[in-house]
Design a protein around this motif. Structure first.
Motif, short mmCIF file in Angstrom:
data_model
loop_
_atom_site.label_atom_id
_atom_site.label_comp_id
_atom_site.label_asym_id
_atom_site.label_seq_id
_atom_site.Cartn_x
_atom_site.Cartn_y
_atom_site.Cartn_z
N UNK A 1 43.70 55.05 29.25
CA UNK A 1 43.50 55.68 30.60
C UNK A 1 42.09 55.46 31.03
N UNK A 2 41.78 54.93 31.92
CA UNK A 2 40.41 54.70 32.35
C UNK A 2 39.94 55.68 33.15
N UNK A 3 39.16 56.91 32.54
CA UNK A 3 38.77 57.87 33.36
C UNK A 3 37.35 57.51 34.09
N UNK A 4 36.78 56.29 33.86
CA UNK A 4 35.66 56.07 34.58
C UNK A 4 35.63 54.95 35.51
N UNK A 5 36.94 54.65 35.87
CA UNK A 5 37.34 53.43 36.90
C UNK A 5 36.13 52.37 36.71
N UNK A 6 36.16 51.91 35.52
CA UNK A 6 35.27 50.73 35.08
C UNK A 6 34.12 51.61 34.90
N UNK A 7 33.02 50.96 35.89
CA UNK A 7 31.84 51.63 35.81
C UNK A 7 31.61 52.49 37.36
N UNK A 8 32.61 53.33 37.31
CA UNK A 8 32.52 54.06 38.71
C UNK A 8 33.00 53.54 40.00
N UNK A 9 33.68 52.44 39.73
CA UNK A 9 33.99 51.43 40.92
C UNK A 9 35.53 51.16 41.28
N UNK A 10 36.18 51.16 40.38
CA UNK A 10 37.52 50.64 40.57
C UNK A 10 38.55 51.82 41.37
N UNK A 11 37.95 52.00 42.47
CA UNK A 11 38.57 52.97 43.42
C UNK A 11 40.02 52.84 43.67
N UNK A 12 40.31 51.69 43.88
CA UNK A 12 41.89 51.36 44.21
C UNK A 12 42.64 51.32 42.88
N UNK A 13 41.97 51.21 41.81
CA UNK A 13 42.70 50.91 40.45
C UNK A 13 42.93 49.25 40.35
N UNK A 14 43.09 49.18 39.14
CA UNK A 14 43.14 47.57 38.59
C UNK A 14 44.55 46.75 39.30
N UNK A 15 44.37 45.65 39.38
CA UNK A 15 45.83 44.71 39.27
C UNK A 15 46.35 44.53 40.63
N UNK B 1 43.78 41.27 46.47
CA UNK B 1 42.52 41.06 46.50
C UNK B 1 42.54 39.62 45.66
N UNK B 2 43.35 39.19 44.79
CA UNK B 2 43.42 38.11 44.13
C UNK B 2 43.66 36.98 45.19
N UNK B 3 44.66 37.50 46.05
CA UNK B 3 45.15 36.22 47.00
C UNK B 3 43.89 35.97 48.14
N UNK B 4 43.46 37.06 48.50
CA UNK B 4 42.36 36.98 49.58
C UNK B 4 41.09 36.09 48.80
N UNK B 5 40.97 36.42 47.55
CA UNK B 5 39.60 35.73 47.05
C UNK B 5 39.90 34.26 47.07
N UNK B 6 41.24 33.90 46.54
CA UNK B 6 41.49 32.33 46.42
C UNK B 6 41.68 31.71 47.69
N UNK B 7 42.07 32.32 48.78
CA UNK B 7 42.27 31.85 50.10
C UNK B 7 40.88 31.56 50.68
N UNK B 8 39.95 32.51 50.47
CA UNK B 8 38.57 32.38 50.85
C UNK B 8 37.94 31.39 50.18
N UNK B 9 38.16 31.22 49.01
CA UNK B 9 37.52 30.15 48.28
C UNK B 9 37.83 28.74 48.56
N UNK B 10 39.07 28.59 48.96
CA UNK B 10 39.65 27.30 49.50
C UNK B 10 38.99 27.21 50.81
N UNK B 11 38.91 28.07 51.59
CA UNK B 11 38.45 27.84 53.07
C UNK B 11 37.03 27.80 53.29
#
Ligand code: PXG
Length: 465
Positions: free
Chosen positions: A56-70, A74-84
């Motif tokens: 259980x990640x009690x640190x959200x990575x390094x205080x950052x993964x506020x919305x949780x992993x997975x 976000x993966x889709x938006x990154x891929x779309x932006x990389x293409x465009x």
């Protein structure tokens, strides 16, 4: 070289890492003697390592993964932006949609009047920007001598030359010739560790008034800004007495000192509000952001700048400052999607109304343990003090951090990522934790603390200095 995949045996991956990877904030020889832990995947609030162990990640990575992993969006938006448009800069009178749309969205969620954004790649870079920005601002106002920035001992503002100078971490200043000139430090509002017999509220006022004394010593005409985290994170989740921030605000207002709130940890829902400043009623001139801005899915930082300051900068000719990746389109697109999820999934509301109150109640029960004191939370930040004698707020008869480190190791063994700072244990979990996950977190924390307690007693360390 053969392809390096998740499927190599852990020992082989550890050898490769030891041979070629220099780790941040790490004693390399000690790490390599033991073998590094390799995280291979994560979902929600749960990490999986190369041995298949779940934590259980009690640190959200390094205080950052506020919305949780997975989150696939976000993966889709990154891929779309990389293409465009995978990259373009924001120099030379140019912009792109993600950078402008994100700045506009940040202005909507930020406190009234905080309506301009200067982008950086990280929190450290953003604080370096802030050093240059406040000095340039005062020069533009005909006050070039207003250059000194006051900050706090045991504050954390990053790891570059500038930002580590702003920070007040003595271990960092000891390496590499820090701090740079014209940075001054005052005491932190850490009543538990430094307040002695004073009343906590009196102590908060006294620590705030160190700022006023420092301004008087340096001369108001030489001081540009004061920087602080609303709640100190890396310093040990230090929640200041309630008297502290109103007095700091009064002093900054009265002496015409810009107030920089470093929201790198407190921002984007961590405190149950969009920003720590809103939770604590602070009126800053600049806010440093990073981490939760993208929930760590992409590196991105920035400075949110108050309208009047931004207009003065715009009116002062060219601000000779910027980064190749200022407003990187993929990072900005991911940040926008992250902000959409924070809002539309009600994650900040969940943090404020469900997770944080429940965490506060459960976390406080850890103080029933004979080795635990000061178990408190603020929003989704928690800290507690390990001590051999609560009544005296005593330190252990061992180097500071000896017991904390042992406790952290026990946490890993029990499937919980919880950090130690000296002999304080701290958490900053994803905001999406359910009450059941909070139960698990606190149960594992108790078990780990208790195992540490038994070992520490056995080894004769459960004694006050
Ligand atoms: N300000 C604050 C308040 C931070 O917590 C930074 C600035 C710097 O951000 P970047 O993105 O440059 O890392 C931080 C970062 C720890 C730890 O040990 C904390 C941080 C970074 C690394 C380690 O708790 N906070």
């Amino acid at each position: 070289m053969s392809q390096i995949t998740n499927h190599l045996p852990t020992a082989e991956l550890q050898v490769l890492d030891a041979a070629h990877h220099l780790h941040p904030f790490t004693d390399g020889d000690a790490l390599n003697a033991k073998g590094v832990r390799i995280i291979t995947r994560a979902d929600g609030a749960v990490l999986t390592d190369s041995e298949g162990l779940e934590m259980l990640d009690g640190m959200a990575g390094l205080w950052c993964v506020n919305i949780g992993y997975g989150r696939p969006e976000l993966a889709q938006v990154a891929a779309d932006q990389m293409r465009q448009l995978p990259y373009y800069n924001t120099f030379f009178q140019t912009t792109h949609i993600p950078a402008l749309a994100l700045a506009a969205r940040i202005a909507e969620v930020a406190p009234e009047g905080m309506d301009h954004v200067f982008y950086a790649g990280s929190g450290s870079e953003a604080n370096d920007t802030n050093i240059r920005l406040v000095r340039h601002y005062w020069a533009s106002q005909g006050k070039p001598d207003k250059r000194i920035i006051i900050s706090r001992r045991n504050g954390y503002h990053g790891s570059t030359m500038g930002s580590a100078s702003l920070g007040g971490m003595s271990g960092m200043h000891a390496q590499g010739g820090l701090p740079i000139p014209d940075i001054e430090h005052i005491g932190q509002p850490f009543w538990y560790g430094e307040g002695g017999d004073t009343d906590p509220q009196d102590f908060g006022l006294a620590r705030a008034r160190e700022l006023e004394a420092k301004i008087a010593e340096l001369g108001e005409d030489n001081v540009a800004a004061f920087i602080a985290e609303p709640i100190q994170g890396a310093g040990g989740v230090i929640i200041p007495p309630e008297s502290y921030w109103p007095e700091i605000q009064r002093i900054c207002d009265q002496h015409e000192i810009l107030l920089i709130a470093d929201e790198v940890i407190c921002g984007f829902g961590r405190t149950g509000e969009w920003f720590g400043c809103q939770a604590l009623n602070i009126r800053p001139d600049i806010m440093t952001i990073a981490k939760g801005l993208t929930s760590g899915y992409q590196p991105l930082g920035g400075s949110i700048v108050r309208k009047e300051v931004a207009e003065a900068i715009n009116a002062a000719g060219e601000f000779a400052h910027g980064y190749t990746y200022s407003g990187h389109p993929v990072a900005a697109a991911v940040a926008l999607e992250n902000l959409r999820i924070l809002e539309e999934d009600g994650i900040i509301t969940h943090a404020r109304e469900v997770a944080a109150p429940y965490l506060a109640e459960k976390w406080a029960t850890l103080a029933d343990h004979p080795m635990v004191d000061d178990a408190r939370t603020f929003g989704m930040l928690g800290g507690l003090q390990l001590t051999p004698d609560k009544s005296a707020r005593a330190k252990f008869k061992a180097d500071v951090g000896t017991v904390g480190l042992r406790c952290r190791e026990r946490c890993f063994g029990n499937g919980l990522v919880m950090r130690h700072v000296g002999d304080r244990m701290i958490i900053s979990p994803p905001l999406i934790l359910t009450p059941a996950q909070i139960d698990t977190l606190v149960e594992r924390a108790w078990q780990s603390i208790d195992e540490t307690f038994l070992a520490v007693r056995r080894d004769g360390l459960f004694e006050a200095m």
